[in-house]
Every structure is written in C-alpha cells, then in structure tokens.
Motif scaffolding. Structure first.
Motif, PDB file in Angstrom:
ATOM      1  N   GLN A 117       0.830  -1.198   0.000  1.00  0.00           N
ATOM      2  CA  GLN A 117       0.000   0.000   0.000  1.00  0.00           C
ATOM      3  C   GLN A 117       0.873   1.259   0.000  1.00  0.00           C
ATOM      4  O   GLN A 117       0.552   2.254  -0.660  1.00  0.00           O
ATOM      5  CB  GLN A 117      -0.910   0.011   1.240  1.00  0.00           C
ATOM      6  CG  GLN A 117      -2.046  -1.013   1.201  1.00  0.00           C
ATOM      7  CD  GLN A 117      -3.249  -0.511   0.418  1.00  0.00           C
ATOM      8  OE1 GLN A 117      -3.154   0.347  -0.434  1.00  0.00           O
ATOM      9  NE2 GLN A 117      -4.407  -1.075   0.708  1.00  0.00           N
ATOM     10  N   TYR A 118       1.973   1.215   0.757  1.00  0.00           N
ATOM     11  CA  TYR A 118       2.860   2.379   0.761  1.00  0.00           C
ATOM     12  C   TYR A 118       3.454   2.610  -0.625  1.00  0.00           C
ATOM     13  O   TYR A 118       3.510   3.742  -1.118  1.00  0.00           O
ATOM     14  CB  TYR A 118       3.983   2.202   1.787  1.00  0.00           C
ATOM     15  CG  TYR A 118       4.996   3.331   1.716  1.00  0.00           C
ATOM     16  CD1 TYR A 118       4.699   4.583   2.261  1.00  0.00           C
ATOM     17  CD2 TYR A 118       6.213   3.166   1.060  1.00  0.00           C
ATOM     18  CE1 TYR A 118       5.601   5.629   2.162  1.00  0.00           C
ATOM     19  CE2 TYR A 118       7.115   4.208   0.963  1.00  0.00           C
ATOM     20  CZ  TYR A 118       6.812   5.438   1.515  1.00  0.00           C
ATOM     21  OH  TYR A 118       7.702   6.476   1.406  1.00  0.00           O
ATOM     22  N   LEU A 119       3.912   1.538  -1.272  1.00  0.00           N
ATOM     23  CA  LEU A 119       4.462   1.688  -2.623  1.00  0.00           C
ATOM     24  C   LEU A 119       3.407   2.231  -3.583  1.00  0.00           C
ATOM     25  O   LEU A 119       3.731   2.982  -4.509  1.00  0.00           O
ATOM     26  CB  LEU A 119       4.999   0.345  -3.126  1.00  0.00           C
ATOM     27  CG  LEU A 119       6.238  -0.197  -2.411  1.00  0.00           C
ATOM     28  CD1 LEU A 119       6.596  -1.584  -2.946  1.00  0.00           C
ATOM     29  CD2 LEU A 119       7.423   0.756  -2.565  1.00  0.00           C
ATOM     30  N   ASP A 120       2.148   1.875  -3.340  1.00  0.00           N
ATOM     31  CA  ASP A 120       1.069   2.343  -4.202  1.00  0.00           C
ATOM     32  C   ASP A 120       0.873   3.856  -4.075  1.00  0.00           C
ATOM     33  O   ASP A 120       0.568   4.532  -5.063  1.00  0.00           O
ATOM     34  CB  ASP A 120      -0.222   1.608  -3.839  1.00  0.00           C
ATOM     35  CG  ASP A 120      -1.341   1.854  -4.839  1.00  0.00           C
ATOM     36  OD1 ASP A 120      -1.070   1.875  -6.055  1.00  0.00           O
ATOM     37  OD2 ASP A 120      -2.494   2.026  -4.414  1.00  0.00           O
ATOM     38  N   VAL A 121       1.035   4.399  -2.857  1.00  0.00           N
ATOM     39  CA  VAL A 121       0.899   5.849  -2.713  1.00  0.00           C
ATOM     40  C   VAL A 121       2.199   6.580  -3.047  1.00  0.00           C
ATOM     41  O   VAL A 121       2.181   7.763  -3.393  1.00  0.00           O
ATOM     42  CB  VAL A 121       0.423   6.239  -1.287  1.00  0.00           C
ATOM     43  CG1 VAL A 121      -0.933   5.639  -0.999  1.00  0.00           C
ATOM     44  CG2 VAL A 121       1.426   5.839  -0.224  1.00  0.00           C
ATOM     45  N   LEU A 122       3.330   5.867  -2.971  1.00  0.00           N
ATOM     46  CA  LEU A 122       4.611   6.478  -3.321  1.00  0.00           C
ATOM     47  C   LEU A 122       4.745   6.678  -4.831  1.00  0.00           C
ATOM     48  O   LEU A 122       5.259   7.711  -5.291  1.00  0.00           O
ATOM     49  CB  LEU A 122       5.758   5.590  -2.816  1.00  0.00           C
ATOM     50  CG  LEU A 122       7.180   6.008  -3.197  1.00  0.00           C
ATOM     51  CD1 LEU A 122       7.553   7.313  -2.492  1.00  0.00           C
ATOM     52  CD2 LEU A 122       8.173   4.897  -2.852  1.00  0.00           C
ATOM     53  N   THR A 123       4.282   5.704  -5.608  1.00  0.00           N
ATOM     54  CA  THR A 123       4.526   5.708  -7.048  1.00  0.00           C
ATOM     55  C   THR A 123       3.969   6.938  -7.769  1.00  0.00           C
ATOM     56  O   THR A 123       4.677   7.553  -8.572  1.00  0.00           O
ATOM     57  CB  THR A 123       3.968   4.415  -7.667  1.00  0.00           C
ATOM     58  OG1 THR A 123       4.610   3.296  -7.041  1.00  0.00           O
ATOM     59  CG2 THR A 123       4.239   4.350  -9.155  1.00  0.00           C
ATOM     60  N   PRO A 124       2.725   7.376  -7.509  1.00  0.00           N
ATOM     61  CA  PRO A 124       2.230   8.569  -8.209  1.00  0.00           C
ATOM     62  C   PRO A 124       3.015   9.833  -7.892  1.00  0.00           C
ATOM     63  O   PRO A 124       3.227  10.673  -8.773  1.00  0.00           O
ATOM     64  CB  PRO A 124       0.776   8.685  -7.733  1.00  0.00           C
ATOM     65  CG  PRO A 124       0.407   7.342  -7.241  1.00  0.00           C
ATOM     66  CD  PRO A 124       1.664   6.759  -6.679  1.00  0.00           C
ATOM     67  N   VAL A 125       3.461   9.974  -6.628  1.00  0.00           N
ATOM     68  CA  VAL A 125       4.128  11.229  -6.271  1.00  0.00           C
ATOM     69  C   VAL A 125       5.555  11.291  -6.818  1.00  0.00           C
ATOM     70  O   VAL A 125       6.101  12.381  -7.005  1.00  0.00           O
ATOM     71  CB  VAL A 125       4.127  11.464  -4.743  1.00  0.00           C
ATOM     72  CG1 VAL A 125       2.701  11.531  -4.240  1.00  0.00           C
ATOM     73  CG2 VAL A 125       4.924  10.408  -3.989  1.00  0.00           C
ATOM     74  N   THR A 126       6.151  10.135  -7.083  1.00  0.00           N
ATOM     75  CA  THR A 126       7.489  10.129  -7.693  1.00  0.00           C
ATOM     76  C   THR A 126       7.414  10.167  -9.214  1.00  0.00           C
ATOM     77  O   THR A 126       8.419  10.402  -9.877  1.00  0.00           O
ATOM     78  CB  THR A 126       8.277   8.886  -7.269  1.00  0.00           C
ATOM     79  OG1 THR A 126       7.585   7.698  -7.697  1.00  0.00           O
ATOM     80  CG2 THR A 126       8.468   8.839  -5.759  1.00  0.00           C
ATOM     81  N   GLY A 127       6.207   9.915  -9.772  1.00  0.00           N
ATOM     82  CA  GLY A 127       6.048   9.931 -11.222  1.00  0.00           C
ATOM     83  C   GLY A 127       6.624   8.712 -11.919  1.00  0.00           C
ATOM     84  O   GLY A 127       6.847   8.740 -13.130  1.00  0.00           O
ATOM     85  N   ASP A 128       6.876   7.636 -11.186  1.00  0.00           N
ATOM     86  CA  ASP A 128       7.431   6.413 -11.777  1.00  0.00           C
ATOM     87  C   ASP A 128       6.357   5.732 -12.625  1.00  0.00           C
ATOM     88  O   ASP A 128       5.318   5.322 -12.114  1.00  0.00           O
ATOM     89  CB  ASP A 128       7.900   5.479 -10.667  1.00  0.00           C
ATOM     90  CG  ASP A 128       8.732   4.306 -11.184  1.00  0.00           C
ATOM     91  OD1 ASP A 128       8.577   3.940 -12.362  1.00  0.00           O
ATOM     92  OD2 ASP A 128       9.540   3.767 -10.406  1.00  0.00           O
ATOM     93  N   THR A 129       6.617   5.630 -13.924  1.00  0.00           N
ATOM     94  CA  THR A 129       5.638   5.010 -14.830  1.00  0.00           C
ATOM     95  C   THR A 129       6.167   3.709 -15.426  1.00  0.00           C
ATOM     96  O   THR A 129       5.661   3.241 -16.443  1.00  0.00           O
ATOM     97  CB  THR A 129       5.283   5.978 -15.976  1.00  0.00           C
ATOM     98  OG1 THR A 129       6.480   6.308 -16.689  1.00  0.00           O
ATOM     99  CG2 THR A 129       4.639   7.237 -15.428  1.00  0.00           C
ATOM    100  N   SER A 130       7.157   3.098 -14.794  1.00  0.00           N
ATOM    101  CA  SER A 130       7.759   1.892 -15.344  1.00  0.00           C
ATOM    102  C   SER A 130       6.881   0.671 -15.093  1.00  0.00           C
ATOM    103  O   SER A 130       6.173   0.583 -14.077  1.00  0.00           O
ATOM    104  CB  SER A 130       9.139   1.655 -14.724  1.00  0.00           C
ATOM    105  OG  SER A 130       9.021   1.342 -13.351  1.00  0.00           O
ATOM    106  N   LEU A 131       6.955  -0.288 -16.002  1.00  0.00           N
ATOM    107  CA  LEU A 131       6.255  -1.550 -15.808  1.00  0.00           C
ATOM    108  C   LEU A 131       6.821  -2.299 -14.606  1.00  0.00           C
ATOM    109  O   LEU A 131       6.084  -3.010 -13.903  1.00  0.00           O
ATOM    110  CB  LEU A 131       6.376  -2.418 -17.066  1.00  0.00           C
ATOM    111  CG  LEU A 131       5.520  -2.012 -18.262  1.00  0.00           C
ATOM    112  CD1 LEU A 131       5.869  -2.853 -19.471  1.00  0.00           C
ATOM    113  CD2 LEU A 131       4.031  -2.152 -17.933  1.00  0.00           C
TER     114      LEU A 131
END
Length: 355
Positions: A175-189
């Motif tokens: 869940q933490y990684l899920d909220v971290l990903t949008p704010v860092t802009g990581d769009t990798s598969l």
C-alpha cells in the motif's frame, strides 16, 4: 453448476464464523462504552456486507489440497483473512478519498456523515478520516484474534503464524508503494508490477494458499507448488482489477467510473500506455492522472488513449500469460485432486470478471 466459492458450503460457513466473532466483539465494545455501537455496527456491515470470500476459499482449498481434514475450526481460522481484507480496503478508501465502496458510503464518509448529522464540533471530514484509520487498525487487530481463537491446535497455528505475519507486512508496504509511485512519477512496468504483487497479488492468492498449507502441515514441495500457482494468479487478479478500475461498470465495481484515473494510480495498464504513447499524448495522460475533478468526458478521453494505443490489449494478453503459467503449475502440483479441480475454478472466477 455450484460456484467454487460454495463448494463444501464454504461461503456460508465463513460468514457464520465472521458473524459469531463480530457479535462477540460488539458485546465487548458496548461493555466499554455505548458510543462504540457505531464502531461495531460499521465493521459488521463492512465485513458482512459484501465480498466474494476469495481469500478464505484459496486458504481452505490450499489446506484441503495438502491433506487437511474439513473442520469448522479451520474455516474460522481462514475467515480471519476477511478481516485483513477489511483493514486494507478501509485504509485504501481513505488514502484514495473514495466516496463509496460496494455501492455504499466508504467508512470515512460514513463517519463524516455521522458527525454532520449529529451536529458535532470541528471538521466532519477530519473526524471521518480519524475514524477510518482506527477502524482499519481494529480490523487488523481482530484478524489476529480470530486466527488464534479459531480452535485450531496450537502447533498448527505456530506453523501458520510466520505466513500470516509476512502477508500482513507485505500488503501494508505494498500500500505504501502504491501511494509512493504517483508522487514520484514512476511510470515503469517494473514498479507497476511490484506494486501489483505486494499490494494485492500475494495476499489475495499466494499467502492464503500457503497459510492453508501451513495449517495442514504441508511439506516444502506443496508450498513451492502453491507459490508457483498463486503468485502469477494473484497478479492476474490485480491486473483484472486495474482494468475494471478504468473500464468497469460502476454497478459491478461499486465505485464511480474512472476512479482509478482520478486517483492517479500507476497500474500496469497505465504503465503500458506510457510506454507506447507519443510525447503529446503521454503528457496529456500524465497531466490528467490524479485530477480529482476529472469529469466523465475526461475519463472517456483517457480511456480512449489507453485503449487505442494498445495498452488495454497488452494488459489482457499479460493476464492470459500469467493465467497459463499459473494453471500449468497447478496441474503439476502434488495435491489432492478435489482441491485441484476447485482451485482451477477459483482461478477462473478470480480473473474472468467482466468489464
């Protein structure tokens, strides 16, 4: 044909175990303070008001596949997985600011409404958010209690404990990684796949199977086979959920259309689109993702971008690939044949949901 969730009368038995446990917890809370009646009612409504009981089903048939005997005690132990699920969903709705869950107000909205209706002081939204944090935590605490008061022998519970602990850690950091990903802009598969694996895949299928195997005293060969079957199936389940989050019917999903887009989720589906869109369209998608004011026309526009670039087809192909590997592992697993047949059907039920 009987639903795979109903074989062995499993679903009503899980519901009975949860009903009995929650009734006891309600009595405990009311003995502390009558004001806790709404806490008890909300968690009871949330846990018993929906859900397919997939996690207890995978746990149960993992147990039976490893040679475990059917008892009400093992059903109660595996019903604890529904309280882990309740905790995750309550917190997820709060983090995503979702207004509804299963077609009714989410927990934080329910308590905000209670505050407003009673004319209490301070912020209704703030009160609702605090209540949702605490109720999600309470559901997680109760998952532990239900497991340990299920009546299963202590040696069985001792074997299962490390699996249960690992599962709850994984879903929380997922869940933490899920909220971290949008704010860092990581769009990798790669990142999208890791989020899918830890936020949902492992605790939806693999860990319940391993929990059942541990309760049955299974050997390492069975546990390895369950991981080979469960991990790709869990990822396919999450990818199907991601597709529904963008293209699903609100009547089926219980959430407004396009909510995943408004929440800015960087799913495998979205990451696939970022990987193939041209610069202008990629910038358009990036700018609109996470916009809580995205209207229906905006949702339709983003759906078109994702579909037309081939990302939806690529995600469907990935689901099929994961399913093929999962079912191949199941076919080779050294488990009881009845369990193998039901697990085949559960795999189909988990991933063939219509958009």
């Amino acid at each position: 044909m009987t639903s795979p969730l109903e074989v062995a009368g499993l679903r009503p038995r899980v519901d009975k175990a949860l009903t009995d446990f929650l009734a006891g917890q309600r009595d405990r809370l009311l003995a502390i303070d009558p004001a806790l009646a709404e806490v008890a009612a909300t968690l009871t409504d949330f846990v018993l008001g929906g859900g397919k009981r997939l996690r207890p089903a995978f746990g149960y048939w993992g147990f039976r596949g490893a040679g475990g005997d059917d008892t009400d005690e093992v059903v109660a132990a595996l019903a604890s997985l529904e309280l882990v699920q309740a905790s995750a969903l309550i917190h997820d709705d709060l983090m995503d600011r979702s207004d509804t869950r299963r077609g009714v107000p989410s927990v934080h909205r329910r308590f905000a409404g209670l505050h407003a209706g009673q004319g209490w002081r301070g912020s209704a939204d703030g009160f609702g958010e605090c209540a949702a944090v605490l109720l999600g935590d309470l559901a997680l605490v109760w998952s532990d209690e239900l497991l340990h008061t299920s009546g299963m022998p202590w040696p069985d519970l001792a074997r299962a404990r490390p699996v249960f602990d690992a599962m709850r850690t994984e879903v929380t950091v997922g869940q933490y990684l899920d909220v971290l990903t949008p704010v860092t802009g990581d769009t990798s598969l790669e990142r999208a796949g890791k989020v899918a694996q830890y936020k949902a895949a492992k605790y939806t299928v693999e860990r319940p199977l391993l929990l059942g195997a541990a309760l049955a005293g299974a050997g390492p060969e069975v546990s390895a086979a369950y991981s080979a079957f469960g991990l790709p199936l869990g990822e396919a389940f999450q990818l199907r959920d991601d597709v529904l989050g963008v293209f699903g019917d609100p009547a089926q999903t219980g959430k407004p259309a396009g909510d995943d887009l408004r929440e800015g989720k960087r799913t495998y589906l979205v990451a696939s689109a970022f990987g193939v869109l041209g610069a202008a369209e990629r910038a358009e998608l990036d700018a609109a993702l996470g916009d809580p004011g995205l209207d229906d026309a905006g949702v339709q526009r983003l759906r078109g971008l994702i579909r037309d670039c081939g990302a939806l087809a690529a995600t469907e192909a990935r689901i099929e690939e994961l399913m093929a590997g999962s079912l191949d592992a199941l076919d080779r697993a050294p488990i009881e044949e009845e369990a193998r047949a039901v697990l085949h059907r559960l795999a189909d039920a988990a991933t063939r949901r219509s958009v």
